[in-house]
Design a protein around this motif. Structure first.
Motif, PDB file in Angstrom:
ATOM      1  N   ILE A 153       0.732  -1.331   0.185  1.00 46.49           N
ATOM      2  CA  ILE A 153      -0.004   0.013  -0.014  1.00 46.49           C
ATOM      3  C   ILE A 153       0.985   1.186  -0.074  1.00 46.49           C
ATOM      4  O   ILE A 153       0.617   2.163  -0.949  1.00 46.49           O
ATOM      5  N   VAL A 154       1.832   1.385   0.775  1.00 48.86           N
ATOM      6  CA  VAL A 154       2.828   2.282   0.930  1.00 48.86           C
ATOM      7  C   VAL A 154       3.574   2.607  -0.210  1.00 48.86           C
ATOM      8  O   VAL A 154       3.531   3.715  -0.758  1.00 48.86           O
ATOM      9  N   THR A 155       4.100   1.601  -0.879  1.00 50.41           N
ATOM     10  CA  THR A 155       4.929   1.499  -2.129  1.00 50.41           C
ATOM     11  C   THR A 155       3.782   2.227  -3.284  1.00 50.41           C
ATOM     12  O   THR A 155       4.222   3.065  -4.150  1.00 50.41           O
ATOM     13  N   ASP A 156       2.654   1.530  -3.576  1.00 52.93           N
ATOM     14  CA  ASP A 156       1.771   1.982  -4.499  1.00 52.93           C
ATOM     15  C   ASP A 156       1.274   3.592  -4.155  1.00 52.93           C
ATOM     16  O   ASP A 156       1.324   4.232  -5.300  1.00 52.93           O
ATOM     17  N   ARG A 157       1.231   3.941  -3.171  1.00 57.37           N
ATOM     18  CA  ARG A 157       0.922   5.504  -2.795  1.00 57.37           C
ATOM     19  C   ARG A 157       2.017   6.275  -3.073  1.00 57.37           C
ATOM     20  O   ARG A 157       1.914   7.560  -3.753  1.00 57.37           O
ATOM     21  N   LEU A 158       3.275   6.048  -2.751  1.00 56.64           N
ATOM     22  CA  LEU A 158       4.665   6.724  -3.098  1.00 56.64           C
ATOM     23  C   LEU A 158       4.655   6.801  -4.598  1.00 56.64           C
ATOM     24  O   LEU A 158       4.975   7.648  -5.009  1.00 56.64           O
ATOM     25  N   VAL A 159       4.679   5.771  -5.102  1.00 58.20           N
ATOM     26  CA  VAL A 159       4.613   5.759  -6.751  1.00 58.20           C
ATOM     27  C   VAL A 159       3.619   6.893  -7.397  1.00 58.20           C
ATOM     28  O   VAL A 159       3.922   7.545  -8.177  1.00 58.20           O
ATOM     29  N   ALA A 160       2.324   6.591  -6.912  1.00 55.34           N
ATOM     30  CA  ALA A 160       1.299   7.456  -7.390  1.00 55.34           C
ATOM     31  C   ALA A 160       1.541   9.004  -7.340  1.00 55.34           C
ATOM     32  O   ALA A 160       1.368   9.818  -7.874  1.00 55.34           O
ATOM     33  N   THR A 161       2.128   9.399  -5.999  1.00 59.72           N
ATOM     34  CA  THR A 161       2.408  10.592  -5.519  1.00 59.72           C
ATOM     35  C   THR A 161       3.670  11.147  -6.330  1.00 59.72           C
ATOM     36  O   THR A 161       3.596  12.207  -6.906  1.00 59.72           O
ATOM     37  N   ASN A 162       4.601  10.286  -6.495  1.00 59.69           N
ATOM     38  CA  ASN A 162       5.689  10.604  -7.323  1.00 59.69           C
ATOM     39  C   ASN A 162       5.286  11.016  -8.902  1.00 59.69           C
ATOM     40  O   ASN A 162       5.554  11.986  -9.312  1.00 59.69           O
ATOM     41  N   MET A 163       4.445  10.215  -9.485  1.00 59.32           N
ATOM     42  CA  MET A 163       3.978  10.395 -10.869  1.00 59.32           C
ATOM     43  C   MET A 163       2.993  11.601 -10.852  1.00 59.32           C
ATOM     44  O   MET A 163       3.043  12.511 -11.667  1.00 59.32           O
ATOM     45  N   MET A 164       2.080  12.007  -9.721  1.00 55.42           N
ATOM     46  CA  MET A 164       1.604  13.284  -9.714  1.00 55.42           C
ATOM     47  C   MET A 164       2.502  14.368  -9.699  1.00 55.42           C
ATOM     48  O   MET A 164       2.398  15.391 -10.321  1.00 55.42           O
ATOM     49  N   LEU A 165       3.736  14.349  -8.964  1.00 55.53           N
ATOM     50  CA  LEU A 165       4.647  15.533  -8.726  1.00 55.53           C
ATOM     51  C   LEU A 165       5.352  15.910  -9.842  1.00 55.53           C
ATOM     52  O   LEU A 165       5.456  16.734 -10.606  1.00 55.53           O
ATOM     53  N   ARG A 166       5.611  14.576 -10.723  1.00 56.76           N
ATOM     54  CA  ARG A 166       6.457  14.412 -11.935  1.00 56.76           C
ATOM     55  C   ARG A 166       5.588  15.286 -12.890  1.00 56.76           C
ATOM     56  O   ARG A 166       5.921  16.245 -13.538  1.00 56.76           O
ATOM     57  N   ASP A 167       4.065  14.811 -13.001  1.00 51.92           N
ATOM     58  CA  ASP A 167       3.087  15.387 -14.217  1.00 51.92           C
ATOM     59  C   ASP A 167       3.108  16.771 -13.824  1.00 51.92           C
ATOM     60  O   ASP A 167       3.048  17.784 -14.734  1.00 51.92           O
ATOM     61  N   SER A 168       2.988  17.118 -12.427  1.00 52.33           N
ATOM     62  CA  SER A 168       2.666  18.651 -11.953  1.00 52.33           C
ATOM     63  C   SER A 168       3.761  19.766 -12.513  1.00 52.33           C
ATOM     64  O   SER A 168       3.661  20.848 -12.973  1.00 52.33           O
ATOM     65  N   GLU A 169       5.101  19.216 -12.213  1.00 50.38           N
ATOM     66  CA  GLU A 169       6.101  19.808 -12.489  1.00 50.38           C
ATOM     67  C   GLU A 169       6.381  20.115 -14.167  1.00 50.38           C
ATOM     68  O   GLU A 169       6.793  21.000 -14.636  1.00 50.38           O
ATOM     69  N   SER A 170       5.803  18.956 -14.703  1.00 52.40           N
ATOM     70  CA  SER A 170       6.219  19.069 -16.276  1.00 52.40           C
ATOM     71  C   SER A 170       5.231  19.985 -16.897  1.00 52.40           C
ATOM     72  O   SER A 170       5.345  20.577 -17.905  1.00 52.40           O
ATOM     73  N   ASN A 171       4.060  20.389 -16.208  1.00 53.00           N
ATOM     74  CA  ASN A 171       3.143  21.047 -16.672  1.00 53.00           C
ATOM     75  C   ASN A 171       3.437  22.617 -16.302  1.00 53.00           C
ATOM     76  O   ASN A 171       2.841  23.618 -16.794  1.00 53.00           O
ATOM     77  N   LYS A 172       4.463  22.694 -15.744  1.00 49.81           N
ATOM     78  CA  LYS A 172       4.981  24.130 -15.181  1.00 49.81           C
ATOM     79  C   LYS A 172       5.885  24.922 -16.410  1.00 49.81           C
ATOM     80  O   LYS A 172       5.982  26.177 -16.623  1.00 49.81           O
ATOM     81  N   PHE A 173       6.147  23.983 -17.217  1.00 50.56           N
ATOM     82  CA  PHE A 173       7.015  24.793 -18.505  1.00 50.56           C
ATOM     83  C   PHE A 173       6.330  24.540 -19.733  1.00 50.56           C
ATOM     84  O   PHE A 173       5.461  24.234 -20.047  1.00 50.56           O
TER      85      PHE A 173
END
Length: 157
Positions: free
Chosen positions: A137-157
């Motif tokens: 559960i913790v691993t799946d949530r960490l991966v999902a959060t990392n993906m969300m952050l990655r996507d949000s950072e890529s939308n800044k540029f």
């Protein structure tokens, strides 16, 4: 899940406890109490020290993190029936990393992690099975959060 009583069978419906037998789940059921949170009510307050695990039986809880600057808070995830929140307390009793708020009325089964741990110490197989599920559960949530952050950072540029 419309009944208000937690049974071994109902406990097994939660991913965290899905690998337990009925007899193993029966050992843990007495540790949980039902709590109802109204829409908008805080279930978990960031920075508070708490040792409780929350199983969502009905409703939706939104996990929020504060942001630096004028934007206030951001929604990190939403969890619903058969999911848990506050699970990091099972690994370490510490200040809560985020807040969780009932988006709609939430019916939760709440357990003090110290009491669960006592049962795990008396029944190591149960502890092993639950902590193995907790790791996924913790691993799946960490991966999902990392993906969300990655996507949000890529939308800044």
């Amino acid at each position: 899940m419309t009944e208000s009583t937690l049974t071994a069978e109902r406990l097994q419906e939660f991913h965290l406890f899905s690998s337990l037998t009925k007899n193993e789940a029966d050992v843990l059921v007495p540790h949980f109490r039902e709590v109802i949170y109204e829409a908008g009510q805080t279930i978990i307050q960031q920075d508070e020290i708490s040792s409780h695990l929350f199983l969502i039986a009905a409703g939706i809880a939104e996990v929020r993190l504060p942001l630096v600057g004028p934007r206030g808070t951001t929604s990190v995830a939403k969890f619903g029936p058969r999911e848990c929140i506050g699970e990091l307390a099972m690994a370490k009793i510490a200040r809560r990393a985020a807040s969780a708020v009932a988006e709609v009325e939430c019916r939760c089964f709440v357990a003090d992690v110290a009491r669960l741990t006592e049962s795990f110490e008396k029944n190591p197989k149960i502890g092993f099975e639950v902590y193995r599920k907790l790791a996924t559960i913790v691993t799946d949530r960490l991966v999902a959060t990392n993906m969300m952050l990655r996507d949000s950072e890529s939308n800044k540029f």
